[in-house]
Design a protein around this motif. Sequence first.
Motif, PDB file in Angstrom:
ATOM      1  N   GLY A  11       0.817  -1.218   0.000  1.00 45.83           N
ATOM      2  CA  GLY A  11       0.000   0.000   0.000  1.00 45.83           C
ATOM      3  C   GLY A  11       0.846   1.261   0.000  1.00 45.83           C
ATOM      4  N   PRO A  14      -0.063   7.297   2.626  1.00 51.87           N
ATOM      5  CA  PRO A  14       0.895   8.003   3.490  1.00 51.87           C
ATOM      6  C   PRO A  14       1.668   7.072   4.422  1.00 51.87           C
ATOM      7  CG  PRO A  14      -1.271   9.041   3.573  1.00 51.87           C
ATOM      8  CD  PRO A  14      -1.423   7.822   2.746  1.00 51.87           C
ATOM      9  N   ALA A  15       1.004   6.036   4.953  1.00 51.87           N
ATOM     10  CA  ALA A  15       1.680   5.135   5.898  1.00 51.87           C
ATOM     11  C   ALA A  15       2.753   4.315   5.191  1.00 51.87           C
ATOM     12  CB  ALA A  15       0.650   4.210   6.563  1.00 51.87           C
ATOM     13  N   GLU A  34       1.514  -1.347  -4.790  1.00 48.67           N
ATOM     14  CA  GLU A  34       0.284  -0.549  -4.795  1.00 48.67           C
ATOM     15  C   GLU A  34      -0.699  -1.143  -5.798  1.00 48.67           C
ATOM     16  OE1 GLU A  34      -1.238   1.954  -3.147  1.00 48.67           O
ATOM     17  OE2 GLU A  34      -2.812   1.745  -4.649  1.00 48.67           O
ATOM     18  N   ARG A  35      -1.942  -1.290  -5.355  1.00 50.39           N
ATOM     19  CA  ARG A  35      -2.933  -1.913  -6.258  1.00 50.39           C
ATOM     20  C   ARG A  35      -3.451  -0.919  -7.310  1.00 50.39           C
ATOM     21  NH1 ARG A  35      -8.317  -2.071  -2.388  1.00 50.39           N
ATOM     22  NH2 ARG A  35      -8.172   0.130  -1.994  1.00 50.39           N
ATOM     23  N   ASN A  43      -7.116   6.829  -3.582  1.00 49.31           N
ATOM     24  CA  ASN A  43      -7.135   7.350  -2.218  1.00 49.31           C
ATOM     25  C   ASN A  43      -8.027   8.580  -2.063  1.00 49.31           C
ATOM     26  OD1 ASN A  43      -5.527   5.258  -1.625  1.00 49.31           O
ATOM     27  ND2 ASN A  43      -3.629   6.424  -1.566  1.00 49.31           N
ATOM     28  N   MET A  45      -9.317  11.698   0.699  1.00 48.96           N
ATOM     29  CA  MET A  45      -9.080  12.414   1.947  1.00 48.96           C
ATOM     30  C   MET A  45      -9.756  13.776   1.861  1.00 48.96           C
ATOM     31  SD  MET A  45      -5.473  12.765   3.910  1.00 48.96           S
ATOM     32  CE  MET A  45      -4.736  14.346   3.546  1.00 48.96           C
ATOM     33  N   GLY A  46     -10.291  14.231   3.002  1.00 52.71           N
ATOM     34  CA  GLY A  46     -10.891  15.558   3.030  1.00 52.71           C
ATOM     35  C   GLY A  46      -9.900  16.574   2.532  1.00 52.71           C
ATOM     36  N   VAL A  48      -6.712  17.640   4.562  1.00 55.17           N
ATOM     37  CA  VAL A  48      -5.763  18.389   5.384  1.00 55.17           C
ATOM     38  C   VAL A  48      -4.546  17.521   5.701  1.00 55.17           C
ATOM     39  CG1 VAL A  48      -5.392  19.626   7.550  1.00 55.17           C
ATOM     40  CG2 VAL A  48      -7.585  19.795   6.377  1.00 55.17           C
ATOM     41  N   TYR A  50      -0.906  17.362   7.581  1.00 54.37           N
ATOM     42  CA  TYR A  50      -0.275  18.031   8.728  1.00 54.37           C
ATOM     43  C   TYR A  50       1.217  18.191   8.515  1.00 54.37           C
ATOM     44  CZ  TYR A  50      -4.820  17.275  10.589  1.00 54.37           C
ATOM     45  OH  TYR A  50      -6.174  17.314  10.749  1.00 54.37           O
ATOM     46  N   ARG A 106      -5.110  14.234  -2.952  1.00 51.04           N
ATOM     47  CA  ARG A 106      -4.305  13.032  -2.718  1.00 51.04           C
ATOM     48  C   ARG A 106      -3.739  12.415  -3.995  1.00 51.04           C
ATOM     49  NH1 ARG A 106      -4.974   9.929   2.026  1.00 51.04           N
ATOM     50  NH2 ARG A 106      -3.784   8.353   0.909  1.00 51.04           N
ATOM     51  N   VAL A 130      -1.937  -7.363  -3.514  1.00 48.91           N
ATOM     52  CA  VAL A 130      -1.461  -8.433  -2.631  1.00 48.91           C
ATOM     53  C   VAL A 130      -2.695  -9.190  -2.153  1.00 48.91           C
ATOM     54  CG1 VAL A 130      -0.361  -8.935  -0.416  1.00 48.91           C
ATOM     55  CG2 VAL A 130       0.627  -7.212  -1.942  1.00 48.91           C
ATOM     56  N   ASP A 161      -2.297  -1.380   4.085  1.00 51.40           N
ATOM     57  CA  ASP A 161      -3.310  -1.541   3.039  1.00 51.40           C
ATOM     58  C   ASP A 161      -4.624  -0.841   3.367  1.00 51.40           C
ATOM     59  OD1 ASP A 161      -3.365  -3.480   5.040  1.00 51.40           O
ATOM     60  OD2 ASP A 161      -4.386  -4.959   3.803  1.00 51.40           O
ATOM     61  N   ASP A 303      -4.119   3.422   8.640  1.00 53.27           N
ATOM     62  CA  ASP A 303      -5.540   3.050   8.757  1.00 53.27           C
ATOM     63  C   ASP A 303      -5.721   1.551   9.002  1.00 53.27           C
ATOM     64  OD1 ASP A 303      -6.276   5.652   8.281  1.00 53.27           O
ATOM     65  OD2 ASP A 303      -7.634   5.209   6.618  1.00 53.27           O
ATOM     66  N   GLY A 315      -5.528  11.718  10.450  1.00 51.93           N
ATOM     67  CA  GLY A 315      -5.343  10.333   9.983  1.00 51.93           C
ATOM     68  C   GLY A 315      -4.050  10.216   9.211  1.00 51.93           C
ATOM     69  N   SER A 316      -3.855  11.136   8.248  1.00 53.30           N
ATOM     70  CA  SER A 316      -2.668  11.059   7.398  1.00 53.30           C
ATOM     71  C   SER A 316      -1.398  11.224   8.231  1.00 53.30           C
ATOM     72  CB  SER A 316      -2.727  12.132   6.312  1.00 53.30           C
ATOM     73  OG  SER A 316      -2.749  13.418   6.901  1.00 53.30           O
TER      74      SER A 316
HETATM   75  P1  FAD Z   1      -4.590   4.714   2.615  1.00 52.94           P
HETATM   76  O1  FAD Z   1      -4.366   6.138   2.347  1.00 52.94           O
HETATM   77  O2  FAD Z   1      -5.968   4.174   2.516  1.00 52.94           O
HETATM   78  O3  FAD Z   1      -3.630   3.900   1.650  1.00 52.94           O
HETATM   79  C1  FAD Z   1      -3.725   2.501   1.524  1.00 52.94           C
HETATM   80  C2  FAD Z   1      -3.104   2.134   0.198  1.00 52.94           C
HETATM   81  O4  FAD Z   1      -3.027   0.720   0.094  1.00 52.94           O
HETATM   82  C3  FAD Z   1      -3.942   2.599  -0.983  1.00 52.94           C
HETATM   83  O5  FAD Z   1      -3.107   3.268  -1.899  1.00 52.94           O
HETATM   84  C4  FAD Z   1      -4.533   1.319  -1.559  1.00 52.94           C
HETATM   85  O6  FAD Z   1      -4.765   1.387  -2.944  1.00 52.94           O
HETATM   86  C5  FAD Z   1      -3.444   0.319  -1.193  1.00 52.94           C
HETATM   87  N1  FAD Z   1      -3.900  -1.069  -1.046  1.00 52.94           N
HETATM   88  C6  FAD Z   1      -4.947  -1.519  -0.309  1.00 52.94           C
HETATM   89  N2  FAD Z   1      -5.033  -2.853  -0.373  1.00 52.94           N
HETATM   90  C7  FAD Z   1      -4.006  -3.270  -1.149  1.00 52.94           C
HETATM   91  C8  FAD Z   1      -3.573  -4.552  -1.578  1.00 52.94           C
HETATM   92  N3  FAD Z   1      -4.188  -5.669  -1.173  1.00 52.94           N
HETATM   93  N4  FAD Z   1      -2.498  -4.633  -2.403  1.00 52.94           N
HETATM   94  C9  FAD Z   1      -1.848  -3.488  -2.800  1.00 52.94           C
HETATM   95  N5  FAD Z   1      -2.220  -2.251  -2.417  1.00 52.94           N
HETATM   96  C10 FAD Z   1      -3.278  -2.141  -1.588  1.00 52.94           C
HETATM   97  N6  FAD Z   1      -6.850  12.478   7.333  1.00 52.94           N
HETATM   98  C11 FAD Z   1      -6.219  13.647   7.556  1.00 52.94           C
HETATM   99  O7  FAD Z   1      -5.099  13.650   8.086  1.00 52.94           O
HETATM  100  N7  FAD Z   1      -6.790  14.845   7.200  1.00 52.94           N
HETATM  101  C12 FAD Z   1      -8.004  14.904   6.595  1.00 52.94           C
HETATM  102  O8  FAD Z   1      -8.485  15.988   6.245  1.00 52.94           O
HETATM  103  C13 FAD Z   1      -8.687  13.693   6.356  1.00 52.94           C
HETATM  104  N8  FAD Z   1      -9.896  13.691   5.744  1.00 52.94           N
HETATM  105  C14 FAD Z   1     -10.446  12.518   5.344  1.00 52.94           C
HETATM  106  C15 FAD Z   1     -11.618  12.559   4.600  1.00 52.94           C
HETATM  107  C16 FAD Z   1     -12.155  11.384   4.077  1.00 52.94           C
HETATM  108  C17 FAD Z   1     -13.379  11.452   3.233  1.00 52.94           C
HETATM  109  C18 FAD Z   1     -11.511  10.142   4.361  1.00 52.94           C
HETATM  110  C19 FAD Z   1     -12.058   8.864   3.803  1.00 52.94           C
HETATM  111  C20 FAD Z   1     -10.381  10.096   5.155  1.00 52.94           C
HETATM  112  C21 FAD Z   1      -9.830  11.280   5.663  1.00 52.94           C
HETATM  113  N9  FAD Z   1      -8.658  11.284   6.414  1.00 52.94           N
HETATM  114  C22 FAD Z   1      -8.045  12.472   6.728  1.00 52.94           C
HETATM  115  C23 FAD Z   1      -8.017  10.032   6.835  1.00 52.94           C
HETATM  116  C24 FAD Z   1      -6.825   9.705   5.939  1.00 52.94           C
HETATM  117  O9  FAD Z   1      -7.219   9.735   4.596  1.00 52.94           O
HETATM  118  C25 FAD Z   1      -6.265   8.333   6.274  1.00 52.94           C
HETATM  119  O10 FAD Z   1      -6.069   8.232   7.665  1.00 52.94           O
HETATM  120  C26 FAD Z   1      -4.944   8.072   5.570  1.00 52.94           C
HETATM  121  O11 FAD Z   1      -5.125   8.103   4.188  1.00 52.94           O
HETATM  122  C27 FAD Z   1      -4.396   6.710   5.971  1.00 52.94           C
HETATM  123  O12 FAD Z   1      -3.264   6.415   5.214  1.00 52.94           O
HETATM  124  P2  FAD Z   1      -2.872   4.895   4.927  1.00 52.94           P
HETATM  125  O13 FAD Z   1      -1.620   4.952   4.137  1.00 52.94           O
HETATM  126  O14 FAD Z   1      -2.891   4.133   6.197  1.00 52.94           O
HETATM  127  O15 FAD Z   1      -4.081   4.310   4.073  1.00 52.94           O
END
Ligand code: FAD
Length: 431
Positions: A11, A14-15, A34-35, A43, A45-46, A48, A50, A106, A130, A161, A303, A315-316
């Motif tokens: 994935g 951001p993480a 990345e899928r 992806n 996100m609202g 913001v 940080y 995003r 994956v 993921d 996440d 979250g990000s």
């Molecule tokens: P994700 O960003 O979800 O990334 C996961 C990645 O893994 C994706 O690219 C996906 O395609 C990939 N993936 C998934 N499964 C697989 C697989 N099996 N094989 C390969 N790739 C895979 N946070 C903030 O900080 N500020 C905000 O303003 C904010 N607003 C938000 C508004 C909305 C509508 C939403 C839904 C969320 C918001 N968040 C916000 C939360 C924030 O988007 C998440 O906390 C953050 O994106 C988490 O990052 P992540 O890398 O853990 O997961």
Amino acid sequence: MPEKFDVVVVGAGPAGTACALTCARNGLNVLLIERGEYPGAKNVMGGVLYRQQMEDLIPEFWMEAPLERPVIEQRFWMMDKESVISFGYKGLEWAAPPYNNFTVLRAQFDQWFAKKAVEAGALLINETVVTECIVENGKVVGVRTDRPDGEIYADVVVLADGVNSLLSKQLGFHKEFRPDEVALTVMEVINLPKEKINDRFNLEDNQGCTIEIFGDSTKGNLGTAFLYTNKESLNIGVGTTLSSMIKAKLKPYELLDYLKNHPMVKPLIAGGESAEYLAHLIPEGGFRSVPKVAGNGVVVIGDAAQLVNAIHREGSNMAMHSGLLAAEAVIEAKNRGDFSESSLNSYREALYNSFIIKDLEKYKDAAHTFEKYPQYFKEYVPMMNQAASKFFTVDGTPKRDKQKQIIKNMTSEKGTLRVLQDLYRAWKAVK
Ligand code: FAD
């Protein structure tokens, strides 16, 4: 012979990217899978981002990252059907380096960020899903992908993921999340000329504003709406926990339509053109829903580990910081040559000592309280709006009499004891 890496990160959000970047910089052989067609393609996100947690990874990133506007004003609205109580903070110190936070799109930001990991030496492969972790003798030793001959081996697999994290569920780290542990959010990107945005939100070109909206934005259900300014577009969205949505028989797209047509919101978006429509889940279970985050040969970040502070819409940043902490643990494990759960538990320890778990713990009862006692959004927001209307209407009534009347209205409607109980309960949930 299948390929073997030091680390496979699943994935490129951001993480995952934060983790891959840090591992690669420290000389580890990293594969980032990345899928999506490209990082950010899927992806949501609202918007913001940080500054602090991003700067921990890339100092002065604002010089080159694709950002929209530095946020200089944060507003909060307690909205009723035809009124709103508004409060917030605007500060010009946030308009200049080192800034506070930024709005981003995003799809652009994630691509740029992943490129940084690639420049540091990580190998990125897109359009690859994956499907499961390869487990041998109780240890995760790699991943299986949907590509032909798609088995890839690694000392450590990092699960980044996202909210559904089927992979950590397959490993038994968590059960299917309950409907009260996730929020369903829909959002739209609305194109609007920069001059209109500046006028309507009282901003200069390189200044942004965020508005979080409670109350009638979700028809009184637990959840929030948001309206954020980009350079030449607005992000507008709304979400509630899945359980609230089911209970109140809400349809997410109807809720967004309702919000867009609300008299307090409509003039701000008027004349805009819808550019994108997106829907996504947000993990909102908080502290009590954080699953097991380290096992033999595997760690879970972002996440996927439910690391979201819904009250502060963070979250990000938690995703990035958990990615950094996981990378540090993986680097130490590599130095020790020990990828067992007890070795990788240094990530868990660092996570629990960081602001992430401390903040989630602070609000551990908040979501549950506000869901169980719906009066806060359903009853108190309208009552506060009515009280404000009464108090600010100049009709010759002495202010002290008005105050008495407002308190009497509130307590006679609900009973003094219940109001005090509600206040105490809310304070306890967020203290
Ligand atoms: P994700 O960003 O979800 O990334 C996961 C990645 O893994 C994706 O690219 C996906 O395609 C990939 N993936 C998934 N499964 C697989 C697989 N099996 N094989 C390969 N790739 C895979 N946070 C903030 O900080 N500020 C905000 O303003 C904010 N607003 C938000 C508004 C909305 C509508 C939403 C839904 C969320 C918001 N968040 C916000 C939360 C924030 O988007 C998440 O906390 C953050 O994106 C988490 O990052 P992540 O890398 O853990 O997961």
